[in-house]
Write a protein that holds these residues in place. Structure first.
Motif, PDB file in Angstrom:
ATOM      1  N   ALA A 121      42.277  -2.143   9.285  1.00 42.50           N
ATOM      2  CA  ALA A 121      43.579  -2.823   9.284  1.00 42.50           C
ATOM      3  C   ALA A 121      43.594  -3.951  10.306  1.00 42.50           C
ATOM      4  N   VAL A 122      42.980  -3.735  11.464  1.00 45.89           N
ATOM      5  CA  VAL A 122      42.915  -4.776  12.499  1.00 45.89           C
ATOM      6  C   VAL A 122      42.117  -5.983  11.979  1.00 45.89           C
ATOM      7  N   GLU A 123      41.013  -5.716  11.301  1.00 45.36           N
ATOM      8  CA  GLU A 123      40.200  -6.799  10.750  1.00 45.36           C
ATOM      9  C   GLU A 123      40.959  -7.571   9.675  1.00 45.36           C
ATOM     10  N   LEU A 124      41.687  -6.852   8.829  1.00 44.42           N
ATOM     11  CA  LEU A 124      42.443  -7.509   7.767  1.00 44.42           C
ATOM     12  C   LEU A 124      43.564  -8.365   8.334  1.00 44.42           C
ATOM     13  N   ARG A 125      44.204  -7.875   9.405  1.00 39.83           N
ATOM     14  CA  ARG A 125      45.279  -8.654  10.035  1.00 39.83           C
ATOM     15  C   ARG A 125      44.723  -9.950  10.609  1.00 39.83           C
ATOM     16  N   ALA A 126      43.561  -9.870  11.247  1.00 43.29           N
ATOM     17  CA  ALA A 126      42.936 -11.066  11.818  1.00 43.29           C
ATOM     18  C   ALA A 126      42.520 -12.038  10.718  1.00 43.29           C
ATOM     19  N   ALA A 127      42.016 -11.519   9.600  1.00 40.40           N
ATOM     20  CA  ALA A 127      41.615 -12.377   8.486  1.00 40.40           C
ATOM     21  C   ALA A 127      42.814 -13.094   7.888  1.00 40.40           C
ATOM     22  N   THR A 128      43.931 -12.395   7.794  1.00 37.95           N
ATOM     23  CA  THR A 128      45.147 -13.007   7.252  1.00 37.95           C
ATOM     24  C   THR A 128      45.637 -14.124   8.172  1.00 37.95           C
ATOM     25  N   ARG A 129      45.602 -13.885   9.489  1.00 38.28           N
ATOM     26  CA  ARG A 129      46.003 -14.934  10.432  1.00 38.28           C
ATOM     27  C   ARG A 129      45.099 -16.156  10.307  1.00 38.28           C
ATOM     28  N   GLY A 130      43.780 -15.921  10.178  1.00 35.28           N
ATOM     29  CA  GLY A 130      42.851 -17.034  10.040  1.00 35.28           C
ATOM     30  C   GLY A 130      43.109 -17.828   8.776  1.00 35.28           C
ATOM     31  N   ALA A 131      43.381 -17.128   7.677  1.00 34.92           N
ATOM     32  CA  ALA A 131      43.677 -17.809   6.411  1.00 34.92           C
ATOM     33  C   ALA A 131      44.932 -18.652   6.532  1.00 34.92           C
ATOM     34  N   ARG A 132      45.947 -18.096   7.181  1.00 42.42           N
ATOM     35  CA  ARG A 132      47.204 -18.820   7.347  1.00 42.42           C
ATOM     36  C   ARG A 132      46.978 -20.093   8.173  1.00 42.42           C
ATOM     37  N   ARG A 133      46.157 -20.010   9.192  1.00 47.07           N
ATOM     38  CA  ARG A 133      45.869 -21.179  10.031  1.00 47.07           C
ATOM     39  C   ARG A 133      45.154 -22.265   9.228  1.00 47.07           C
ATOM     40  N   ARG A 134      44.203 -21.861   8.392  1.00 48.71           N
ATOM     41  CA  ARG A 134      43.468 -22.851   7.591  1.00 48.71           C
ATOM     42  C   ARG A 134      44.362 -23.494   6.534  1.00 48.71           C
ATOM     43  N   MET A 135      45.354 -22.760   6.053  1.00 40.21           N
ATOM     44  CA  MET A 135      46.285 -23.344   5.094  1.00 40.21           C
ATOM     45  C   MET A 135      47.098 -24.462   5.739  1.00 40.21           C
ATOM     46  N   VAL A 136      47.524 -24.244   6.968  1.00 42.62           N
ATOM     47  CA  VAL A 136      48.255 -25.286   7.696  1.00 42.62           C
ATOM     48  C   VAL A 136      47.366 -26.506   7.875  1.00 42.62           C
ATOM     49  N   GLU A 137      46.091 -26.267   8.194  1.00 38.18           N
ATOM     50  CA  GLU A 137      45.159 -27.379   8.377  1.00 38.18           C
ATOM     51  C   GLU A 137      44.912 -28.117   7.064  1.00 38.18           C
ATOM     52  N   ALA A 138      45.024 -27.402   5.932  1.00 41.09           N
ATOM     53  CA  ALA A 138      44.767 -28.017   4.627  1.00 41.09           C
ATOM     54  C   ALA A 138      45.982 -28.741   4.061  1.00 41.09           C
ATOM     55  N   GLN A 139      47.123 -28.649   4.741  1.00 42.92           N
ATOM     56  CA  GLN A 139      48.328 -29.295   4.213  1.00 42.92           C
ATOM     57  C   GLN A 139      48.178 -30.812   4.260  1.00 42.92           C
ATOM     58  N   GLY A 140      48.433 -31.453   3.126  1.00 38.83           N
ATOM     59  CA  GLY A 140      48.278 -32.893   3.041  1.00 38.83           C
ATOM     60  C   GLY A 140      49.554 -33.638   3.384  1.00 38.83           C
TER      61      GLY A 140
END
Length: 339
Positions: A121-140
């Motif tokens: 669960a800890v690993e999945l939470r960290a992966a979700t945070r990382g994905a969310r951060r990359r989505m912000v970076e991908a916003q055009g």
């Protein structure tokens, strides 16, 4: 047979949203089939290093099982987690916002539903945070996360993790979506955007109180679109890369169609006009007609090839052949590509 992972996952998500009767019911066997498809899908990794279908469909499968509150083998979860951690979700030459968003929704569902152990669960939470951060970076600059169709998936991740109120990128994406609702004209794309527009994610249907769900669905008769008079001329180009096609450009002709014609209408008109022979074929999917063959050249999922739709010189279309309406004088390119 080719695994139907994504199609069955979407069906099960829709089935859960309709508040089906308690088990036993047909959904039990469908869930079993989805578990089987996930295993069959992964058999492709021995040859391609990734699922037979795609990480997008594989993520949908994990998400659908979680929404139905079915435990998923840890190995199945870790396959997807490892792909996300090593950046293997990205499409060749493009973004992976939609795939990473669906994977993040699956991770959030498994963690919040307590369907995994504390360590995972800890690993999945960290992966979700990382994905969310990359989505912000991908916003055009246009406000979209990746493109107009991947944006609702990304927004659902912010909703599912209670970050939509504190993230300014979410507000920009919502404003962009509200200006582009005409892009969502099929049942599949509407199913992605409607939850986000109402502040919900697919995770919400896992705990939806079906006993309190009123039967309020009523048929709607949409008003017909106003007819556009006149004609337009669109240039149609077909390209195939070397070495498969030494000639490279296989077709280059103007096509005359009515002013309101779609790209699909234009392809039909090209096939009817002479003397230059043009042939094509489509396959019906949940997202609408999918271009599978042009001039006898077939795009096959098994060979990871597809017909890419572009406007000249090199801009990918964000709509399918039945939805996009070319402009007068525009040049449209059908390019056989790999993913």
């Amino acid at each position: 047979e080719w695994p139907e992972t994504g199609r069955l996952a979407l069906y099960l998500l829709g089935l859960r949203a309709t508040c089906p009767p308690p088990e036993p019911s047909p959904q039990r066997s469908l869930v079993t089939w989805l578990k089987y498809y996930l295993e069959e899908d992964w058999a492709g990794s021995r040859r391609h290093g990734q699922p037979l279908t795609s990480y997008y469909q594989y993520s949908l499968g994990v998400l659908a099982l979680c929404v139905h509150r079915k435990r998923v083998r840890e190995e199945v979860i870790r396959r997807l987690l490892a792909a996300q951690q090593h950046g293997r979700l990205r499409h060749a030459g493009g973004s992976a916002v939609d795939t990473e968003a669906v994977a993040a929704l699956a991770f959030a569902c498994l963690e919040q539903g307590r369907l995994v152990g504390a360590g995972l669960a800890v690993e999945l939470r960290a992966a979700t945070r990382g994905a969310r951060r990359r989505m912000v970076e991908a916003q055009g600059p246009d406000g979209f996360f990746g493109n107009v169709y991947s944006t609702p998936w990304a927004m659902q991740v912010f909703i599912a993790t209670n970050m939509c109120q504190t993230q300014t990128a979410y507000g920009r994406a919502m404003a962009a979506l509200l200006e582009s609702l005409d892009a969502f004209s099929t049942a599949a794309t509407m199913a992605q955007v409607l939850p986000a527009l109402h502040g919900h994610s697919y995770l919400d249907i896992a705990s939806m109180p079906c006993q309190e769900e009123p039967d309020t669905l009523t048929p709607v008769s949409p008003e017909p679109l106003p007819e556009r008079l006149g004609n337009k001329t669109v240039r149609l180009v077909v390209e195939c890369p070397e070495p498969r096609c030494p000639q490279h450009r296989l077709y280059d002709q103007p096509v005359l169609v009515p002013a309101g014609a779609s790209l699909l209408d234009m392809l039909k008109a090209a096939a009817a006009q002479g003397p230059h022979s043009f042939t094509f074929d489509t396959q019906d999917t949940a997202q609408g007609p999918f271009l599978t063959q042009v001039l006898g050249l077939e795009a096959r999922q098994q060979k990871r090839s597809y017909w890419q739709l572009l406007t000249a010189p090199n801009t990918s279309l964000q709509m399918g052949v039945a939805d996009y309406r070319p402009r007068d004088g525009e040049t449209l390119i059908l390019r056989l590509s790999e993913w």
